[in-house]
Write a protein that holds these residues in place. Sequence first.
Motif, PDB file in Angstrom:
ATOM      1  N   ASP A  89       0.864  -1.170   0.000  1.00 44.45           N
ATOM      2  CA  ASP A  89       0.000   0.000   0.000  1.00 44.45           C
ATOM      3  C   ASP A  89       0.903   1.222   0.000  1.00 44.45           C
ATOM      4  O   ASP A  89       2.026   1.175   0.526  1.00 44.45           O
ATOM      5  CB  ASP A  89      -0.904   0.035   1.236  1.00 44.45           C
ATOM      6  N   ILE A  90       0.414   2.312  -0.576  1.00 48.47           N
ATOM      7  CA  ILE A  90       1.176   3.553  -0.603  1.00 48.47           C
ATOM      8  C   ILE A  90       0.590   4.462   0.468  1.00 48.47           C
ATOM      9  O   ILE A  90      -0.562   4.865   0.380  1.00 48.47           O
ATOM     10  CB  ILE A  90       1.069   4.233  -1.982  1.00 48.47           C
ATOM     11  N   GLY A  91       1.390   4.724   1.483  1.00 50.13           N
ATOM     12  CA  GLY A  91       0.970   5.609   2.561  1.00 50.13           C
ATOM     13  C   GLY A  91       1.496   7.011   2.339  1.00 50.13           C
ATOM     14  O   GLY A  91       1.942   7.357   1.240  1.00 50.13           O
ATOM     15  N   GLU A  92       1.477   7.805   3.360  1.00 48.27           N
ATOM     16  CA  GLU A  92       1.995   9.171   3.313  1.00 48.27           C
ATOM     17  C   GLU A  92       3.525   9.106   3.267  1.00 48.27           C
ATOM     18  O   GLU A  92       4.177   8.931   4.282  1.00 48.27           O
ATOM     19  CB  GLU A  92       1.519   9.947   4.554  1.00 48.27           C
ATOM     20  N   ASN A  93       4.079   9.186   2.055  1.00 48.88           N
ATOM     21  CA  ASN A  93       5.533   9.139   1.837  1.00 48.88           C
ATOM     22  C   ASN A  93       6.180   7.841   2.317  1.00 48.88           C
ATOM     23  O   ASN A  93       7.345   7.840   2.697  1.00 48.88           O
ATOM     24  CB  ASN A  93       6.220  10.333   2.498  1.00 48.88           C
ATOM     25  N   VAL A  94       5.439   6.737   2.293  1.00 47.26           N
ATOM     26  CA  VAL A  94       6.001   5.455   2.721  1.00 47.26           C
ATOM     27  C   VAL A  94       5.274   4.303   2.011  1.00 47.26           C
ATOM     28  O   VAL A  94       4.073   4.371   1.771  1.00 47.26           O
ATOM     29  CB  VAL A  94       5.908   5.289   4.260  1.00 47.26           C
ATOM     30  N   LEU A  95       6.049   3.277   1.649  1.00 44.93           N
ATOM     31  CA  LEU A  95       5.457   2.039   1.148  1.00 44.93           C
ATOM     32  C   LEU A  95       5.227   1.120   2.339  1.00 44.93           C
ATOM     33  O   LEU A  95       6.082   1.018   3.226  1.00 44.93           O
ATOM     34  CB  LEU A  95       6.409   1.336   0.186  1.00 44.93           C
ATOM     35  N   ILE A  96       4.098   0.428   2.323  1.00 45.88           N
ATOM     36  CA  ILE A  96       3.750  -0.477   3.415  1.00 45.88           C
ATOM     37  C   ILE A  96       3.552  -1.870   2.826  1.00 45.88           C
ATOM     38  O   ILE A  96       2.645  -2.086   2.024  1.00 45.88           O
ATOM     39  CB  ILE A  96       2.464  -0.010   4.121  1.00 45.88           C
ATOM     40  N   LEU A  97       4.417  -2.793   3.211  1.00 43.23           N
ATOM     41  CA  LEU A  97       4.305  -4.168   2.748  1.00 43.23           C
ATOM     42  C   LEU A  97       3.175  -4.847   3.506  1.00 43.23           C
ATOM     43  O   LEU A  97       3.224  -4.980   4.724  1.00 43.23           O
ATOM     44  CB  LEU A  97       5.623  -4.907   2.969  1.00 43.23           C
TER      45      LEU A  97
END
Length: 75
Positions: A36-44
């Motif tokens: 998932d694409i979060g606020e300036n971060v990728l989340i596996l």
Amino acid sequence: MHTDKRGESKILKKCTLPLTGKSCVKTIITEKAVFDIGENVLILKEHAPSVTLQEIKACTEADFIVADTFCEMKL
């Protein structure tokens, strides 16, 4: 595909192509993982069966965090 023909990551720290839809992607799904694409971060979020976290780290250029709910993909 998670990697190109040479085995290099397609999930990069910074896009090298012209942007046509900045901030419109919310999820990246490959044969190895779901991010998932979060606020300036990728989340596996998920991994394919028999693909380990270490394998995903090794073939992903971009930095990411692992979700608390990290689990195997439902096929």
